[in-house]
Write a protein that holds these residues in place. Structure first.
Motif, mmCIF file in Angstrom:
data_model
loop_
_atom_site.group_PDB
_atom_site.id
_atom_site.type_symbol
_atom_site.label_atom_id
_atom_site.label_comp_id
_atom_site.label_asym_id
_atom_site.label_seq_id
_atom_site.Cartn_x
_atom_site.Cartn_y
_atom_site.Cartn_z
ATOM 1 N N UNK A 93 -27.136 -30.174 27.943
ATOM 2 C CA UNK A 93 -26.416 -29.196 29.069
ATOM 3 C C UNK A 93 -25.563 -27.435 28.918
ATOM 4 N N UNK A 94 -25.610 -27.259 27.738
ATOM 5 C CA UNK A 94 -25.172 -25.559 27.518
ATOM 6 C C UNK A 94 -26.180 -25.079 27.502
ATOM 7 N N UNK A 95 -27.210 -25.381 26.639
ATOM 8 C CA UNK A 95 -29.362 -24.899 26.877
ATOM 9 C C UNK A 95 -29.457 -25.124 28.206
ATOM 10 N N UNK A 96 -28.622 -25.366 29.462
ATOM 11 C CA UNK A 96 -29.084 -24.891 30.581
ATOM 12 C C UNK A 96 -28.753 -23.190 31.218
ATOM 13 N N UNK A 97 -27.666 -23.460 30.767
ATOM 14 C CA UNK A 97 -26.233 -22.315 30.609
ATOM 15 C C UNK A 97 -27.466 -20.886 30.618
ATOM 16 N N UNK A 98 -28.212 -21.343 29.290
ATOM 17 C CA UNK A 98 -28.985 -19.862 28.694
ATOM 18 C C UNK A 98 -30.090 -19.202 29.765
ATOM 19 N N UNK A 99 -30.743 -20.487 30.465
ATOM 20 C CA UNK A 99 -31.602 -19.825 31.022
ATOM 21 C C UNK A 99 -30.725 -19.645 32.646
ATOM 22 N N UNK A 292 -30.378 -25.184 19.425
ATOM 23 C CA UNK A 292 -29.551 -26.237 19.703
ATOM 24 C C UNK A 292 -30.840 -27.443 20.193
ATOM 25 N N UNK A 293 -31.591 -26.398 20.504
ATOM 26 C CA UNK A 293 -32.482 -27.359 20.319
ATOM 27 C C UNK A 293 -32.507 -28.294 19.542
ATOM 28 N N UNK A 332 -33.668 -33.933 29.929
ATOM 29 C CA UNK A 332 -32.740 -33.433 29.834
ATOM 30 C C UNK A 332 -32.606 -32.424 30.156
ATOM 31 N N UNK A 333 -32.721 -31.528 29.312
ATOM 32 C CA UNK A 333 -32.748 -29.734 29.559
ATOM 33 C C UNK A 333 -33.352 -29.795 31.296
ATOM 34 N N UNK A 349 -20.142 -23.771 35.644
ATOM 35 C CA UNK A 349 -20.494 -24.945 35.575
ATOM 36 C C UNK A 349 -21.356 -26.039 34.652
ATOM 37 N N UNK A 350 -22.105 -24.942 34.316
ATOM 38 C CA UNK A 350 -22.624 -25.480 32.789
ATOM 39 C C UNK A 350 -21.953 -25.201 31.806
ATOM 40 N N UNK A 351 -20.818 -24.236 31.813
ATOM 41 C CA UNK A 351 -20.208 -24.644 30.770
ATOM 42 C C UNK A 351 -19.778 -24.963 30.823
ATOM 43 N N UNK A 352 -18.748 -25.330 31.470
ATOM 44 C CA UNK A 352 -17.330 -26.234 31.273
ATOM 45 C C UNK A 352 -17.646 -27.697 30.932
ATOM 46 N N UNK A 353 -19.287 -28.041 31.994
ATOM 47 C CA UNK A 353 -19.122 -29.549 31.694
ATOM 48 C C UNK A 353 -19.362 -30.092 30.171
#
Length: 468
Positions: A93-99, A292-293, A332-333, A349-353
């Motif tokens: 989920x954190x990796x999604x926030x990067x994109x 992180x990956x 999952x990403x 949202x992605x940061x907090x989750x």
């Protein structure tokens, strides 16, 4: 890996998207005084957690993959699985926030990318997600070397930001922002509380050296790398936040588009500042994504080798990379990335989750250290004089992480159950592979709570009580 490489993994894991979003996130929540208190609390709490990982690396040198292994050793196989799966999901989920943040940066120039959650943004992110997937499959050591180089490259623009803005720092603006500005009526407790998940997110990765403990040249380097990386990053994060309060009014900080470091720097030095920070952000985020990956796949792989996840997750390719675990991570990403199309504020949202998912593994690791000190396990053989000090530190770390779960709020705790409940299928498959009983009585109760929490979260999403 030597000390420098392990330290780079810690710094590279923590310095990613979060630091570039700090001015706006803190501007929305608090003023200068609240920020000082928030960093003092977060710094102290996360420092105790760093000391916990340092202590566990010495006292339990046979436990690899850090967070997951400590939870299993201390509290059984199902909670160990929850720790591993939650840590893995948090990383994804954190990796999604990067994109999202990269496309939001590009959106300042190319409006089709918006704030990182438009269809073109998701499509371009998808291309890069799979490009990184095949890069990682070439080898962990090669990827770690790339991360060390990128870590150095991405620290430079952040340090330039802090140093240059010291020359533009306006004491009058800082004084106006110190209490939040005129008309700001939020209580100090509410201000500090609003920053807590933000600080958890930016410190994710503090356990980076522990996760890669099996690659360490020396066990002692694991603890040193953790402390060195943490103190370096804390100084950077706090500096970025505080100098920003001396550049523009808090209300203006709160309204800036992410990544907010870009407009803050631009307001001081001109248009070139936005470009400079944007380039630094892209380098930083890509490096953090790589780190992180690697860590996410490593946790799945080690859990599979320890018989706590299905055996197929332990398969490696010719480069000794856990190919199935890396593929699960990328998938999952990709799935979480698609949900950002329906989010009003995808980055927050992605940061907090991601932060909420990470807290359970951190809590279990801290509680394991507390258990060791309470029962005196290992203290008869290894540095018995440190017991009282480490008991106090582990107690403080356990309290801090438990408090952070309460601060996260019911919304993100319930959303976490949506991930934990179906993930338990992997645990069940693993138990059946080995002919073991699925759950102990206590584990069955924990599983039931997880399922009920997931059902409650789905109902809350469907009725609008929870929104993403």
């Amino acid at each position: 890996m030597p000390l420098l490489t392990l330290s780079a993994m810690v710094v590279g894991s923590m310095v990613g998207a979060g630091v570039f979003s700090l001015p706006r996130n803190f501007g929305q929540a608090t003023g200068g005084f609240g920020a000082l208190i928030a960093w003092a609390i977060a710094g102290t709490g996360m420092f105790t957690l760093a000391l916990v990982f340092q202590s566990l690396a010495v006292r339990k040198p046979d436990l690899d993959a850090g967070v997951y292994a400590y939870a299993k050793a201390g509290f059984g196989e199902y909670l160990g699985f929850i720790s591993a799966f939650g840590y893995w999901a948090s990383a994804c989920v954190g990796n999604v926030s990067y994109w999202v943040l990269i496309k939001s940066t590009l959106g300042q120039v190319l409006p089709i990318f918006g704030e990182g959650n438009t269809v073109p943004a998701v499509l371009l992110s998808t291309v890069f997600i799979w490009a990184f997937h095949f890069t990682v499959l070439r080898g962990v050591q090669e990827a770690a070397t790339i991360n060390k180089i990128v870590t150095i490259a991405k620290i430079v623009p952040i340090l330039v930001f802090v140093i240059v803005l010291l020359f533009y720092f306006d004491p009058g603006v800082f004084a106006d922002n110190f209490w939040g500005g005129d008309g700001y009526t939020e209580s100090l407790f509410s201000q500090v509380r609003a920053t807590m998940l933000i600080t958890v997110f930016v410190f994710l990765g503090i356990e980076g050296a522990s996760v890669y403990s099996r690659y360490a040249r020396s066990r002692a380097d694991i603890g040193r790398a953790t402390i060195l990386g943490f103190l370096s990053v804390l100084a950077v994060f706090a500096s970025v936040t505080m100098v920003s309060f001396g550049i523009v009014p808090r209300e203006e900080l709160a309204g800036m588009q992410q990544p907010s470091m870009s407009p803050v720097f631009e307001s001081a030095v001109g248009p070139w500042g936005a470009w400079f920070i944007s380039i630094g952000l892209i380098v930083s985020v890509l490096g953090a994504y790589l780190a992180w990956t690697l860590m996410a796949a490593e946790v799945l792989f080690v859990a599979a080798e320890d018989d706590d996840m299905p055996a197929f997750l332990a398969r490696v390719n010719a480069n000794r990379v856990p190919v199935v675990a890396v593929t699960f991570t990328t998938v999952l990403i990709q799935l979480v990335l698609l949900t950002t199309l329906f989010s009003d504020d995808a980055f927050t949202f992605t940061l907090k989750l991601s932060s909420a998912l990470s807290l359970v593994p951190y809590l279990l690791a801290a509680a394991y250290a507390l258990k060791l000190a309470s029962t005196r396990e290992t203290y008869d053989e290894i540095r018995p004089q440190d017991r009282n000090r480490e008991l106090l530190i582990a107690g403080a770390a356990t309290f801090y992480t438990a408090f952070m779960i309460l601060v996260a709020g019911l919304e993100f705790v319930l959303l976490s159950f949506i991930i934990y409940a179906p993930g338990t299928i992997l645990f069940i498959l693993s138990r059946r592979e080995r002919g073991k009983k699925l759950f102990s009585p206590v584990e069955a109760v924990l599983f039931a709570i997880t399922v009920l929490g997931a059902i409650a979260a789905i109902i809350a999403l469907a009725t609008g009580l929870i929104s993403i």
